[in-house]
Enzyme design. Structure first.
Site, PDB file in Angstrom:
ATOM      1  CB  SER A  64      32.107 -31.740   8.711  1.00  0.00           C
ATOM      2  OG  SER A  64      30.748 -31.881   8.887  1.00  0.00           O
ATOM      3  CG  ASP A 276      27.939 -33.053  11.430  1.00  0.00           C
ATOM      4  OD1 ASP A 276      27.889 -32.584  12.576  1.00  0.00           O
ATOM      5  OD2 ASP A 276      28.400 -32.406  10.458  1.00  0.00           O
ATOM      6  CG  ASN A 372      22.683 -30.753   5.311  1.00  0.00           C
ATOM      7  OD1 ASN A 372      22.421 -29.981   6.226  1.00  0.00           O
ATOM      8  ND2 ASN A 372      23.556 -30.465   4.362  1.00  0.00           N
TER       9      ASN A 372
HETATM   10  C1  16G Z   1      29.185 -28.256   3.291  1.00  0.00           C
HETATM   11  C2  16G Z   1      28.316 -27.163   3.859  1.00  0.00           C
HETATM   12  C3  16G Z   1      26.881 -27.610   3.924  1.00  0.00           C
HETATM   13  C4  16G Z   1      26.403 -28.066   2.562  1.00  0.00           C
HETATM   14  C5  16G Z   1      27.345 -29.103   1.988  1.00  0.00           C
HETATM   15  C6  16G Z   1      27.005 -29.337   0.542  1.00  0.00           C
HETATM   16  C7  16G Z   1      28.903 -25.570   5.588  1.00  0.00           C
HETATM   17  C8  16G Z   1      29.362 -25.385   7.000  1.00  0.00           C
HETATM   18  N1  16G Z   1      28.738 -26.826   5.206  1.00  0.00           N
HETATM   19  O1  16G Z   1      29.219 -29.372   4.138  1.00  0.00           O
HETATM   20  O2  16G Z   1      26.119 -26.510   4.334  1.00  0.00           O
HETATM   21  O3  16G Z   1      25.127 -28.611   2.642  1.00  0.00           O
HETATM   22  O4  16G Z   1      28.672 -28.604   2.034  1.00  0.00           O
HETATM   23  O5  16G Z   1      27.944 -30.188  -0.020  1.00  0.00           O
HETATM   24  O6  16G Z   1      28.705 -24.626   4.846  1.00  0.00           O
HETATM   25  P1  16G Z   1      28.038 -30.349  -1.578  1.00  0.00           P
HETATM   26  O7  16G Z   1      28.323 -28.988  -2.175  1.00  0.00           O
HETATM   27  O8  16G Z   1      29.108 -31.345  -1.799  1.00  0.00           O
HETATM   28  O9  16G Z   1      26.714 -30.861  -2.047  1.00  0.00           O
HETATM   29 MG    MG Z   2      29.480 -30.714  10.199  1.00  0.00          MG
END
Ligand code: 16G
Ligand code: MG
Length: 544
Positions: A64, A276, A372
């Site tokens: 991603s 993204d 986001n």
């Molecule tokens: C991942 C998640 C996204 C979330 C982010 C939080 C999916 C497809 N993607 O990118 O939804 O906002 O993690 O990241 O579920 P963090 O836990 O590091 O804050």
């Molecule tokens: Mg993504």
């Protein structure tokens, strides 16, 4: 299962000694150097999941918005959804098994999930544009074929496109054709039908600047643009021909730095958006005449979409229940606006798309977005059928509204948040409502906010409840946060362990940027003190 062959091939994808990785919020993610064994093993796991569900399973190779040197992988369940939680645990066990334990763990998963090993399996694979992705998809295929299973390699795809393919294949093509062509046609047909009804002919709605994060979104938009060019012309920036993936560009960069991506030429009041790296997130933005940058994030996208859907339902006289699903990161102003002005019920879930997606499925129409920019709208099967029926039966304005709704349903990716699909939905709504980007932005004013991260020895010392809005452990931390929040107006703060990085995330909002910054800083200090902070103590300049 030919376990000897599994072991033999596994030596070609050897696990680095002692390396432990976890299937997190969005699958596995790490520096690409550490991931080859994970890819092979996820090929194996996808076969077991496919046999168990008697359905096609997807494997997407992507990290991603992470830097180009990283990579990752996630499995996609039969209806295009994220992998079921019990299988996330199997994924973690399988990924971390030492070579000599691999057979035992594989058999253990098959037995505990009652997998019929005689059942056929089918796996579809997609990958993003990272240098390591092609080789990794070959490792996934090695895992699939060593278990004697069939596969289809789609090659380069956006993440939401692979979700779409899996959904199509498991619903006998009812959702659409499981090809990129099928995806382009389905979305473009709905978009062109919607925008044909636009009465104002202004050129304003005809063009959009898109920052593609130097990722897969650029390739796919280039392929797709001629399908919808009657309704919209897109100018692509950061299309991967010059810059590095996600470097100083893309939705994550724009949202977290609150500034435009490198390379984007922005004239005053021009509508721009950023995807993204795997095109499952989108944010919009513009500069006003004074050069000031305005970000329109997932919260405002959800507001635009839900108000449009509500108006259409009112027009056709259907009282269906719409719910909006957000996370704790949603700006307080957006929640207030949705609840108090639009009178739409709002629900909060834990961070991570799977949580929002599941909650949104509880409604006739569930609109979910993370701030986001990841989100979509889900329509229950019953609603979809009813709207199709009404579109045939109703006449005049009601008939027109029902037909619009029918096309909107087709335009949304029902399997996952999708930057391309969301972009077309937003463009159609703005054109149909005759809204400029400034008018959309002016729906409500975001409260100033700040996000920070704090390094701790073990992020698991922090546990939370109430959709991550309250801390449970360590004791005393929630009381400290609550006392700090009381010092400011219109304030709110929460902390949560990240699911993708080894840090604690801190969020604060308040009536002014200065106050949001100080609250975030004070809360960071509390975390540092009570949750075993490591490295440098957070300083106020931390906030800049
Ligand atoms: C991942 C998640 C996204 C979330 C982010 C939080 C999916 C497809 N993607 O990118 O939804 O906002 O993690 O990241 O579920 P963090 O836990 O590091 O804050
Ligand atoms: Mg993504």
């Amino acid at each position: 299962m030919d376990l000897d062959a599994v072991t033999k091939h596994s030596t070609l994808h050897a696990k680095p000694n002692g390396l432990i990785l976890q299937y997190g919020t969005a699958g596995f993610r790490a520096n690409a150097e550490h991931l080859d064994h994970i890819m092979y093993r996820m090929g194996l796991l996808a076969v077991l999941r496919s046999k168990q569900t008697k359905s096609t399973i997807g494997v997407m190779v992507t990290a991603s918005h992470n830097p180009e040197e990283d990579n990752g992988v996630k499995l996609i369940d039969p209806l295009g959804e994220m992998l079921a939680p019990s299988w996330e645990e199997h994924a973690t066990c399988l990924a971390n098994a030492e070579e000599q334990d691999l057979q035992r763990v594989l058999v253990g998963i098959s037995e505990s999930e009652a997998v019929d090993l005689q059942q056929d399996a089918f796996v579809v694979i997609g990958r993003d544009t990272r240098p390591s992705s092609e080789k990794f998809s070959q490792s996934v295929i090695d895992g699939v074929t060593v278990l004697g299973s069939q596969f289809h390699d789609y090659g380069l795809l956006t993440t939401p496109q692979l979700h779409y393919m899996v959904y199509c294949r498991n619903t006998s093509g009812q959702y659409g054709k499981a090809t990129t062509e099928g995806y382009y046609q389905k979305l473009s047909k709905a978009f062109v039908a919607l925008t044909k009804q636009v009465s104002c002919s202004g050129d304003e709605y005809r063009s959009l600047k898109v920052d593609c994060a130097n990722g897969i979104g650029a390739l796919k938009l280039k392929e797709m643009q001629h399908y919808f060019s009657q309704g919209l012309s897109v100018q692509l920036y950061n299309d991967g021909t010059k810059g590095k993936l996600n470097h100083l560009c893309g939705a994550d960069f724009v949202k977290s730095h609150q500034k435009p991506p490198e390379g984007m030429e922005m004239k005053p009041n021009e509508r721009c958006c950023s995807f993204d790296g795997d095109a499952d997130r989108i944010v919009y933005y513009y500069r006003n005449e004074d050069g000031q940058f305005h970000l329109i994030d997932g919260d405002k996208i959800a507001t635009l979409i839900s108000s449009f859907l509500k108006e259409l339902l009112l027009e056709i006289g259907e009282n269906l229940n719409i719910g909006v699903v957000q996370t704790a990161y949603a700006n307080g102003s957006s929640t207030r606006y949705l609840e108090e002005v639009m009178k739409v019920p709002v629900y909060c879930t834990k961070t991570g798309v799977k949580h929002l997606h599941h909650k949104a499925q509880e409604f006739d129409i569930g609109v979910y977005f993370e701030a986001n920019g990841h989100g979509t709208a889900l329509f229950s099967k019953a609603v979809e059928m009813k709207i199709k029926q009404l579109a045939k039966e109703l006449e005049g304005d009601k008939g027109k509204a029902a037909k619009m709704l029918e096309n909107v349903i087709d335009l949304f990716n029902q399997a996952a948040g999708d930057a391309i699909s969301d972009m077309l939905v937003i463009e159609a709504i703005l054109a149909l409502k005759g809204l400029t980007v400034q008018q959309w932005d002016a729906l409500y004013m975001d409260l100033p906010n700040r996000q920070l991260k704090v390094k701790v020895a073990d992020r698991r010392v922090i546990s939370t409840t109430d959709a991550e809005r309250q801390v449970v452990t360590p004791p005393g931390l929630q009381e400290m946060i609550s006392d700090l929040v009381k010092k400011y107006k219109l304030s709110r703060a929460f902390v949560r362990p990240s699911g993708t990085e080894d840090v604690i995330r801190v969020y604060a909002e308040a009536d002014s940027q200065e106050n949001a910054d100080s609250l975030a800083h004070e809360v960071s200090l509390a975390v540092f003190q009570l949750a075993g902070g490591i490295g440098e103590r957070p300083t106020p300049s931390f906030c800049g």
